[in-house]
Scaffold this active site. Structure first.
Site: not given
Length: 365
Positions: A228, A133, A231
């Site tokens: 996967k 991230k 969001k």
């Protein structure tokens, strides 16, 4: 992103309840970021429903975790309420489980600070999600919270003396850090050291065990069967959101990625999209994998299958959407349930927090 467990009679699945003290505790939560999608539902929330009949369950909205990356301040409280409403609409029963907002129990943040003093930086530098991230966001957009949020996750779990933690593949590393941190704090501050300070001695924290979700709970993207469902994916067509209208669901399934092979089959590594869509159909329809779905669909073409998959999704999600609208229309009801859940959670969390303060040598209040 985050899925994270609380005494009452515990029974292993399939057993009758035993004594009050035997009940095992579980805590889990979902971030109020983006929209709750099918992956969140099948990977976490749907699995909570049978768990609340067996364990002492605390399900919370992890709003403190939602601020580790840049976010819209005006949307946070709104998304938090919506996430709570989705929990209830999906079948979480507040007569069996406590539902609350993480930031409403201040012990979460306090314990995180205490645990941070005992957490080696090297442990956090190893966290894969931080590396991924921070690389995507860039150094200027990454706060310290993104590095230290596994300590907050440990606080979320250890506060409630959790026995089990429902985890997916991407949370296993964080749970292992929680277990190691619990053992480290028990060693550094527990036992005779704690007793000399007036405490009961022994371990401060339970060391939680993982609770692995059922097979098939990992739902993949509609645009890439090897990734996967998330969001954070920039394309809304990559996921089915729990509140998507019927026409949106139909359009997403119509446009989702497939392959050119004939027939449909599970577990072929060369056909990840096929396996993913069959898995979604199996879970939405409640049918068995090998006996019913595999046989029913083995000779189908994609056009026929997408039609029955769309119907299964709409039929399954429609009652959830109706219940969600009912809950959101009664804000006083939702606020009352969240307040009651936070009060119950705080009673348990504060007891743990006070023990930690005592064991670490703080002047008692």
């Amino acid at each position: 992103m985050l899925l994270q467990c609380l005494g009452f009679a515990a029974c292993q699945p399939g057993e009758f309840f035993k004594s009050f003290e035997d009940v095992k505790r579980i805590v889990s939560g979902v971030q109020p970021t983006g929209t709750i999608h099918l992956g969140n539902y099948l990977g976490a929330i749907k699995n909570w429903i049978p768990l609340q009949n067996i364990y002492d369950t605390f399900f919370f909205i992890v709003d403190l975790h939602a601020i580790t990356l840049p976010y819209e301040t005006q949307q946070l409280s709104k998304a938090t309420r919506e996430t709570a409403a989705i929990y209830l609409a999906c079948g979480v029963d507040t007569s069996k489980a406590s539902v609350f907002v993480q930031s409403h129990v201040r012990a979460h943040a306090e314990l995180m600070w205490l645990l941070s003093s005992a957490t080696p930086v090297g442990w956090l530098n190893k966290m894969i999600q931080f590396k991924e991230k921070s690389r995507k966001a860039g150094d200027e957009n990454v706060g310290v919270a993104l590095l230290t949020y596994p300590v907050l996750m440990a606080s979320d779990i250890l506060l409630y003396q959790s026995d089990f933690v429902p985890v997916g593949e991407d949370q296993k590393q964080h749970l292992e850090l929680t277990r190691e941190l619990a053992e480290r704090v028990n060693y550094l501050f527990g036992g005779r050291k704690w007793k000399k300070l007036g405490g009961r001695g022994g371990t401060i924290f339970k060391v939680p065990e993982p609770l692995i979700p059922p097979e098939g709970a990992r739902v993949m993207s509609l645009t890439d069967g090897r990734s996967k469902m998330s969001k954070s994916d920039s394309s809304d067509h990559s996921r089915i959101n729990l509140l998507d209208p019927k026409d949106v669901i139909a359009n997403k399934i119509k446009r989702c990625k497939t392959d050119s092979a004939s027939g449909l089959e599970f577990d072929n590594p060369e056909r990840p999209e096929c396996n993913n869509l069959l898995t979604i159909y199996q879970l939405m329809s409640g049918r068995t994998k090998e006996i019913e779905v595999a046989q029913e669909c083995q000779d189908m073409n994609w056009g026929v299958f997408k039609s029955i998959l769309t119907d299964a999704l709409i039929d399954h999600l429609h009652p959830i959407q109706v219940r969600y609208e009912e809950i959101m229309s009664d804000s006083a009801y939702l606020d009352r349930l969240l307040a009651e859940g936070a009060t119950k959670a705080a009673d348990i969390a504060d007891a743990t927090l006070n023990n930690v303060y005592q064991a670490m040598g703080f002047l008692r209040r």
